[in-house]
Scaffold this motif. Structure first.
Motif, mmCIF file in Angstrom:
data_model
loop_
_atom_site.group_PDB
_atom_site.id
_atom_site.type_symbol
_atom_site.label_atom_id
_atom_site.label_comp_id
_atom_site.label_asym_id
_atom_site.label_seq_id
_atom_site.Cartn_x
_atom_site.Cartn_y
_atom_site.Cartn_z
ATOM 1 N N SER A 160 0.827 -1.210 0.000
ATOM 2 C CA SER A 160 0.000 0.000 0.000
ATOM 3 C C SER A 160 0.862 1.260 0.000
ATOM 4 O O SER A 160 0.515 2.260 -0.634
ATOM 5 C CB SER A 160 -0.966 0.002 1.189
ATOM 6 O OG SER A 160 -0.260 -0.054 2.405
ATOM 7 N N TYR A 161 2.015 1.192 0.690
ATOM 8 C CA TYR A 161 2.918 2.340 0.718
ATOM 9 C C TYR A 161 3.433 2.662 -0.688
ATOM 10 O O TYR A 161 3.374 3.804 -1.140
ATOM 11 C CB TYR A 161 4.097 2.067 1.662
ATOM 12 C CG TYR A 161 5.228 3.041 1.482
ATOM 13 C CD1 TYR A 161 5.150 4.320 2.003
ATOM 14 C CD2 TYR A 161 6.365 2.697 0.736
ATOM 15 C CE1 TYR A 161 6.176 5.230 1.800
ATOM 16 C CE2 TYR A 161 7.380 3.593 0.538
ATOM 17 C CZ TYR A 161 7.284 4.864 1.072
ATOM 18 O OH TYR A 161 8.281 5.771 0.858
ATOM 19 N N ILE A 162 3.944 1.647 -1.395
ATOM 20 C CA ILE A 162 4.476 1.862 -2.741
ATOM 21 C C ILE A 162 3.371 2.244 -3.712
ATOM 22 O O ILE A 162 3.549 3.106 -4.577
ATOM 23 C CB ILE A 162 5.239 0.613 -3.240
ATOM 24 C CG1 ILE A 162 6.574 0.497 -2.514
ATOM 25 C CG2 ILE A 162 5.482 0.638 -4.735
ATOM 26 C CD1 ILE A 162 7.533 1.662 -2.721
ATOM 27 N N ALA A 163 2.199 1.629 -3.578
ATOM 28 C CA ALA A 163 1.075 1.956 -4.467
ATOM 29 C C ALA A 163 0.651 3.415 -4.306
ATOM 30 O O ALA A 163 0.279 4.072 -5.284
ATOM 31 C CB ALA A 163 -0.105 1.035 -4.175
ATOM 32 N N SER A 164 0.752 3.934 -3.086
ATOM 33 C CA SER A 164 0.306 5.310 -2.846
ATOM 34 C C SER A 164 1.402 6.356 -3.060
ATOM 35 O O SER A 164 1.113 7.489 -3.426
ATOM 36 C CB SER A 164 -0.274 5.445 -1.435
ATOM 37 O OG SER A 164 0.697 5.119 -0.466
ATOM 38 N N THR A 165 2.668 5.970 -2.848
ATOM 39 C CA THR A 165 3.747 6.971 -2.950
ATOM 40 C C THR A 165 4.735 6.699 -4.080
ATOM 41 O O THR A 165 5.259 7.640 -4.674
ATOM 42 C CB THR A 165 4.560 7.054 -1.636
ATOM 43 O OG1 THR A 165 5.301 5.834 -1.465
ATOM 44 C CG2 THR A 165 3.662 7.299 -0.436
ATOM 45 N N GLY A 166 5.025 5.434 -4.352
ATOM 46 C CA GLY A 166 6.046 5.090 -5.351
ATOM 47 C C GLY A 166 7.447 5.515 -4.935
ATOM 48 O O GLY A 166 8.370 5.557 -5.746
ATOM 49 N N THR A 169 12.964 5.306 -2.066
ATOM 50 C CA THR A 169 14.002 5.915 -1.226
ATOM 51 C C THR A 169 13.537 6.000 0.223
ATOM 52 O O THR A 169 14.232 5.550 1.139
ATOM 53 C CB THR A 169 14.364 7.317 -1.754
ATOM 54 O OG1 THR A 169 14.699 7.221 -3.128
ATOM 55 C CG2 THR A 169 15.515 7.918 -0.988
ATOM 56 N N LEU A 170 12.350 6.573 0.413
ATOM 57 C CA LEU A 170 11.817 6.698 1.770
ATOM 58 C C LEU A 170 11.512 5.324 2.360
ATOM 59 O O LEU A 170 11.650 5.110 3.561
ATOM 60 C CB LEU A 170 10.563 7.580 1.779
ATOM 61 C CG LEU A 170 9.983 7.921 3.155
ATOM 62 C CD1 LEU A 170 11.020 8.617 4.026
ATOM 63 C CD2 LEU A 170 8.739 8.783 3.006
ATOM 64 N N GLY A 171 11.139 4.361 1.498
ATOM 65 C CA GLY A 171 10.884 2.996 1.958
ATOM 66 C C GLY A 171 12.105 2.389 2.619
ATOM 67 O O GLY A 171 12.000 1.700 3.641
ATOM 68 N N SER A 172 13.291 2.635 2.035
ATOM 69 C CA SER A 172 14.518 2.097 2.641
ATOM 70 C C SER A 172 14.818 2.786 3.971
ATOM 71 O O SER A 172 15.318 2.169 4.907
ATOM 72 C CB SER A 172 15.701 2.231 1.673
ATOM 73 O OG SER A 172 15.939 3.575 1.357
ATOM 74 N N PHE A 173 14.471 4.072 4.065
ATOM 75 C CA PHE A 173 14.680 4.805 5.314
ATOM 76 C C PHE A 173 13.730 4.285 6.402
ATOM 77 O O PHE A 173 14.131 4.113 7.563
ATOM 78 C CB PHE A 173 14.470 6.309 5.116
ATOM 79 C CG PHE A 173 14.745 7.115 6.348
ATOM 80 C CD1 PHE A 173 16.043 7.425 6.713
ATOM 81 C CD2 PHE A 173 13.704 7.543 7.162
ATOM 82 C CE1 PHE A 173 16.312 8.154 7.861
ATOM 83 C CE2 PHE A 173 13.963 8.275 8.306
ATOM 84 C CZ PHE A 173 15.263 8.585 8.662
#
Length: 196
Positions: A160-166, A169-173
């Motif tokens: 859901s995070y990637i689907a909403s933001t793409g 970079t922030l995902g790795s943080f």
């Protein structure tokens, strides 16, 4: 159950495992989506899938390594903070838009997963040492269930995070932050985790 959670060593181990599994499963989903959105999705998804099986294949060797380590509590804490550092490094790789970022991400995730297996193997002797015999089986059951419950939750959050933001970079943080929180919980519980 309440008696188990009153045990500060166990509470620290379970709390750290919660955040660790959340981070691992969240980023595994992010990594898979990143591989699928690459120029060669079939190749990269295959590489990422093969990499995800390697820690399990190495489990016997990793068990030997974990068994040989002394001061298991210290190693659990250091390795958990190392996992956070891996993904903080990956965060900087994504920021620099390195053309090899997908390969680096798969490599870092593989190393982190291998370290995660070692951490899990190091936690079991601590549980066996710090929990009374009559509560040991129930404690290990709770410990294992955290992984089973948090894995699909982490994957759903990652998706859901990637689907909403793409935003990889922030995902790795975020992943680095989950490991850091896990490490802090262990550090705060360190005196209760030391084996007799």
């Amino acid at each position: 159950m309440i008696q188990i959670l009153k045990n500060k060593a166990v509470f620290g181990l379970l709390g750290s495992t919660f955040f660790q599994v959340l981070g691992i499963s969240l980023f595994n989903m992010i990594l898979l989506i990143l591989a699928k959105s690459s120029n060669q999705p079939s190749l990269w998804v295959t590489i990422a899938s093969i990499a995800s099986t390697i820690p399990g294949v190495l489990s016997a060797v990793l068990g030997k390594i974990a068994g040989d380590l002394t001061n298991k509590a210290r190693w659990v804490i250091l390795l958990t903070f190392a996992q956070s550092a891996f993904f903080l490094f990956l965060f900087t790789v994504f920021l620099s838009h390195n053309p090899s970022e997908l390969g680096i991400a798969i490599g870092i995730n593989l190393v982190s997963d291998i370290v995660g297996v070692v951490i899990g193997l190091l936690k079991l002797p601590i549980i066996q040492n710090k929990v009374p015999k009559e509560l040991r089986q129930q404690t290990i059951g709770i410990y294992d269930s955290i992984g089973l419950i948090m894995q699909p939750i982490g994957q759903a959050i990652g998706l859901s995070y990637i689907a909403s933001t793409g935003n990889y970079t922030l995902g790795s943080f975020i992943n680095a932050a989950t490991f850091f929180i896990s490490g802090c919980i262990l550090f705060l519980s360190r005196k209760k985790l030391i084996l007799c």
